[in-house]
Design a protein around this motif. Structure first.
Motif, PDB file in Angstrom:
ATOM      1  N   GLY A  86       0.818  -1.204   0.000  1.00 46.42           N
ATOM      2  CA  GLY A  86       0.000   0.000   0.000  1.00 46.42           C
ATOM      3  C   GLY A  86       0.851   1.252   0.000  1.00 46.42           C
ATOM      4  O   GLY A  86       2.078   1.209   0.183  1.00 46.42           O
ATOM      5  N   SER A  87       0.211   2.387  -0.184  1.00 46.83           N
ATOM      6  CA  SER A  87       0.925   3.662  -0.256  1.00 46.83           C
ATOM      7  C   SER A  87       1.627   4.001   1.051  1.00 46.83           C
ATOM      8  O   SER A  87       2.600   4.747   1.062  1.00 46.83           O
ATOM      9  CB  SER A  87      -0.026   4.786  -0.656  1.00 46.83           C
ATOM     10  OG  SER A  87      -1.071   4.898   0.298  1.00 46.83           O
ATOM     11  N   GLY A  88       1.178   3.432   2.151  1.00 43.80           N
ATOM     12  CA  GLY A  88       1.811   3.672   3.448  1.00 43.80           C
ATOM     13  C   GLY A  88       2.969   2.734   3.737  1.00 43.80           C
ATOM     14  O   GLY A  88       3.587   2.806   4.794  1.00 43.80           O
ATOM     15  N   GLY A  89       3.248   1.823   2.787  1.00 44.83           N
ATOM     16  CA  GLY A  89       4.374   0.909   2.961  1.00 44.83           C
ATOM     17  C   GLY A  89       4.005  -0.436   3.572  1.00 44.83           C
ATOM     18  O   GLY A  89       4.865  -1.300   3.708  1.00 44.83           O
ATOM     19  N   HIS A  90       2.754  -0.625   3.933  1.00 42.89           N
ATOM     20  CA  HIS A  90       2.329  -1.900   4.521  1.00 42.89           C
ATOM     21  C   HIS A  90       2.086  -2.937   3.431  1.00 42.89           C
ATOM     22  O   HIS A  90       1.636  -2.602   2.339  1.00 42.89           O
ATOM     23  CB  HIS A  90       1.048  -1.716   5.343  1.00 42.89           C
ATOM     24  CG  HIS A  90       1.211  -0.800   6.501  1.00 42.89           C
ATOM     25  ND1 HIS A  90       1.884  -1.153   7.644  1.00 42.89           N
ATOM     26  CD2 HIS A  90       0.809   0.477   6.680  1.00 42.89           C
ATOM     27  CE1 HIS A  90       1.884  -0.141   8.490  1.00 42.89           C
ATOM     28  NE2 HIS A  90       1.238   0.872   7.930  1.00 42.89           N
ATOM     29  N   ALA A  91       2.358  -4.193   3.748  1.00 43.70           N
ATOM     30  CA  ALA A  91       2.123  -5.300   2.824  1.00 43.70           C
ATOM     31  C   ALA A  91       0.829  -6.009   3.217  1.00 43.70           C
ATOM     32  O   ALA A  91       0.555  -6.200   4.406  1.00 43.70           O
ATOM     33  CB  ALA A  91       3.289  -6.279   2.856  1.00 43.70           C
ATOM     34  N   TYR A  92       0.037  -6.378   2.208  1.00 43.07           N
ATOM     35  CA  TYR A  92      -1.244  -7.047   2.431  1.00 43.07           C
ATOM     36  C   TYR A  92      -1.275  -8.329   1.609  1.00 43.07           C
ATOM     37  O   TYR A  92      -0.973  -8.304   0.414  1.00 43.07           O
ATOM     38  CB  TYR A  92      -2.408  -6.144   2.003  1.00 43.07           C
ATOM     39  CG  TYR A  92      -2.419  -4.813   2.708  1.00 43.07           C
ATOM     40  CD1 TYR A  92      -3.024  -4.680   3.944  1.00 43.07           C
ATOM     41  CD2 TYR A  92      -1.819  -3.692   2.143  1.00 43.07           C
ATOM     42  CE1 TYR A  92      -3.036  -3.458   4.607  1.00 43.07           C
ATOM     43  CE2 TYR A  92      -1.823  -2.470   2.789  1.00 43.07           C
ATOM     44  CZ  TYR A  92      -2.431  -2.358   4.021  1.00 43.07           C
ATOM     45  OH  TYR A  92      -2.435  -1.151   4.666  1.00 43.07           O
ATOM     46  N   ASP A  93      -1.682  -9.427   2.234  1.00 41.82           N
ATOM     47  CA  ASP A  93      -1.803 -10.683   1.491  1.00 41.82           C
ATOM     48  C   ASP A  93      -3.192 -10.760   0.845  1.00 41.82           C
ATOM     49  O   ASP A  93      -4.032  -9.877   1.022  1.00 41.82           O
ATOM     50  CB  ASP A  93      -1.533 -11.898   2.380  1.00 41.82           C
ATOM     51  CG  ASP A  93      -2.535 -12.065   3.515  1.00 41.82           C
ATOM     52  OD1 ASP A  93      -3.569 -11.361   3.558  1.00 41.82           O
ATOM     53  OD2 ASP A  93      -2.286 -12.928   4.375  1.00 41.82           O
ATOM     54  N   LYS A  94      -3.409 -11.800   0.081  1.00 40.06           N
ATOM     55  CA  LYS A  94      -4.659 -11.960  -0.674  1.00 40.06           C
ATOM     56  C   LYS A  94      -5.884 -11.912   0.246  1.00 40.06           C
ATOM     57  O   LYS A  94      -6.842 -11.187  -0.031  1.00 40.06           O
ATOM     58  CB  LYS A  94      -4.622 -13.285  -1.443  1.00 40.06           C
ATOM     59  CG  LYS A  94      -5.867 -13.581  -2.232  1.00 40.06           C
ATOM     60  CD  LYS A  94      -5.735 -14.886  -2.994  1.00 40.06           C
ATOM     61  CE  LYS A  94      -6.973 -15.229  -3.776  1.00 40.06           C
ATOM     62  NZ  LYS A  94      -6.795 -16.452  -4.584  1.00 40.06           N
ATOM     63  N   LYS A  95      -5.835 -12.643   1.335  1.00 40.34           N
ATOM     64  CA  LYS A  95      -6.980 -12.702   2.247  1.00 40.34           C
ATOM     65  C   LYS A  95      -7.320 -11.318   2.800  1.00 40.34           C
ATOM     66  O   LYS A  95      -8.482 -10.922   2.840  1.00 40.34           O
ATOM     67  CB  LYS A  95      -6.668 -13.674   3.394  1.00 40.34           C
ATOM     68  CG  LYS A  95      -7.792 -13.861   4.362  1.00 40.34           C
ATOM     69  CD  LYS A  95      -7.407 -14.879   5.430  1.00 40.34           C
ATOM     70  CE  LYS A  95      -8.499 -15.033   6.456  1.00 40.34           C
ATOM     71  NZ  LYS A  95      -8.144 -15.996   7.502  1.00 40.34           N
ATOM     72  N   ARG A  96      -6.307 -10.574   3.191  1.00 42.17           N
ATOM     73  CA  ARG A  96      -6.524  -9.241   3.764  1.00 42.17           C
ATOM     74  C   ARG A  96      -7.050  -8.257   2.719  1.00 42.17           C
ATOM     75  O   ARG A  96      -7.956  -7.479   2.985  1.00 42.17           O
ATOM     76  CB  ARG A  96      -5.218  -8.716   4.374  1.00 42.17           C
ATOM     77  CG  ARG A  96      -5.361  -7.382   5.038  1.00 42.17           C
ATOM     78  CD  ARG A  96      -6.154  -7.501   6.315  1.00 42.17           C
ATOM     79  NE  ARG A  96      -6.255  -6.187   6.934  1.00 42.17           N
ATOM     80  CZ  ARG A  96      -7.176  -5.864   7.810  1.00 42.17           C
ATOM     81  NH1 ARG A  96      -8.049  -6.748   8.208  1.00 42.17           N
ATOM     82  NH2 ARG A  96      -7.215  -4.673   8.315  1.00 42.17           N
ATOM     83  N   VAL A  97      -6.507  -8.320   1.517  1.00 41.55           N
ATOM     84  CA  VAL A  97      -6.962  -7.435   0.442  1.00 41.55           C
ATOM     85  C   VAL A  97      -8.438  -7.684   0.131  1.00 41.55           C
ATOM     86  O   VAL A  97      -9.226  -6.745   0.015  1.00 41.55           O
ATOM     87  CB  VAL A  97      -6.092  -7.601  -0.823  1.00 41.55           C
ATOM     88  CG1 VAL A  97      -6.748  -6.966  -2.038  1.00 41.55           C
ATOM     89  CG2 VAL A  97      -4.719  -6.998  -0.597  1.00 41.55           C
ATOM     90  N   LEU A  98      -8.824  -8.945   0.016  1.00 41.36           N
ATOM     91  CA  LEU A  98     -10.221  -9.271  -0.278  1.00 41.36           C
ATOM     92  C   LEU A  98     -11.141  -8.789   0.837  1.00 41.36           C
ATOM     93  O   LEU A  98     -12.239  -8.291   0.583  1.00 41.36           O
ATOM     94  CB  LEU A  98     -10.382 -10.772  -0.505  1.00 41.36           C
ATOM     95  CG  LEU A  98      -9.677 -11.319  -1.750  1.00 41.36           C
ATOM     96  CD1 LEU A  98      -9.768 -12.840  -1.789  1.00 41.36           C
ATOM     97  CD2 LEU A  98     -10.232 -10.706  -3.018  1.00 41.36           C
ATOM     98  N   PHE A  99     -10.701  -8.902   2.081  1.00 34.94           N
ATOM     99  CA  PHE A  99     -11.478  -8.448   3.232  1.00 34.94           C
ATOM    100  C   PHE A  99     -11.653  -6.934   3.216  1.00 34.94           C
ATOM    101  O   PHE A  99     -12.757  -6.422   3.372  1.00 34.94           O
ATOM    102  CB  PHE A  99     -10.785  -8.901   4.525  1.00 34.94           C
ATOM    103  CG  PHE A  99     -11.445  -8.408   5.777  1.00 34.94           C
ATOM    104  CD1 PHE A  99     -12.561  -9.052   6.281  1.00 34.94           C
ATOM    105  CD2 PHE A  99     -10.953  -7.295   6.447  1.00 34.94           C
ATOM    106  CE1 PHE A  99     -13.178  -8.601   7.447  1.00 34.94           C
ATOM    107  CE2 PHE A  99     -11.556  -6.825   7.596  1.00 34.94           C
ATOM    108  CZ  PHE A  99     -12.670  -7.480   8.099  1.00 34.94           C
ATOM    109  N   VAL A 100     -10.551  -6.213   2.996  1.00 34.62           N
ATOM    110  CA  VAL A 100     -10.581  -4.749   3.035  1.00 34.62           C
ATOM    111  C   VAL A 100     -11.379  -4.171   1.862  1.00 34.62           C
ATOM    112  O   VAL A 100     -12.185  -3.261   2.044  1.00 34.62           O
ATOM    113  CB  VAL A 100      -9.146  -4.172   3.059  1.00 34.62           C
ATOM    114  CG1 VAL A 100      -9.142  -2.673   2.853  1.00 34.62           C
ATOM    115  CG2 VAL A 100      -8.463  -4.534   4.371  1.00 34.62           C
TER     116      VAL A 100
END
Length: 106
Positions: A39-53
């Motif tokens: 993300g733009s803030g530098g955090h990494a998101y996996d598939k499960k988290r992206v789908l949730f958000v």
């Protein structure tokens, strides 16, 4: 525009489609199980988290500009582009640079 470029552009358009982004069961097949988004803030998101958000975010209209494809090898390509995001809640426009690594599997 080459057929590979056209195909990858269509896939990226699906990934930014507001309806598809809010429907995890439709978006999930486009993302690899080992998918990671930074993300733009530098955090990494996996598939499960992206789908949730994404399911909980207000839909935004995203337009793809300056789309380019770089062949990495026979089964992988890097795409880069500028995304223009128009919020449906506020009358604001935001630009970001994006990239995706597409890998041909199965």
């Amino acid at each position: 525009m080459s057929s590979l470029t056209e195909e990858l552009l269509e896939l990226e358009k699906k990934l930014v489609d507001p309806e598809l982004r809010s429907t995890p069961e439709k978006l999930a097949p486009l993302l690899a199980d080992d998918f990671i988004e930074f993300g733009s803030g530098g955090h990494a998101y996996d598939k499960k988290r992206v789908l949730f958000v994404l399911k909980r975010l207000a839909p935004a209209e995203i337009f793809i500009e300056e789309f380019r494809v770089i062949n990495v090898c026979d089964s992988a390509a890097l795409v880069t582009y500028r995304a223009c995001t128009e919020s449906t809640r506020a009358s604001t426009t935001h630009y970001s640079l994006r990239s995706s690594l597409w890998v041909l599997r199965d």
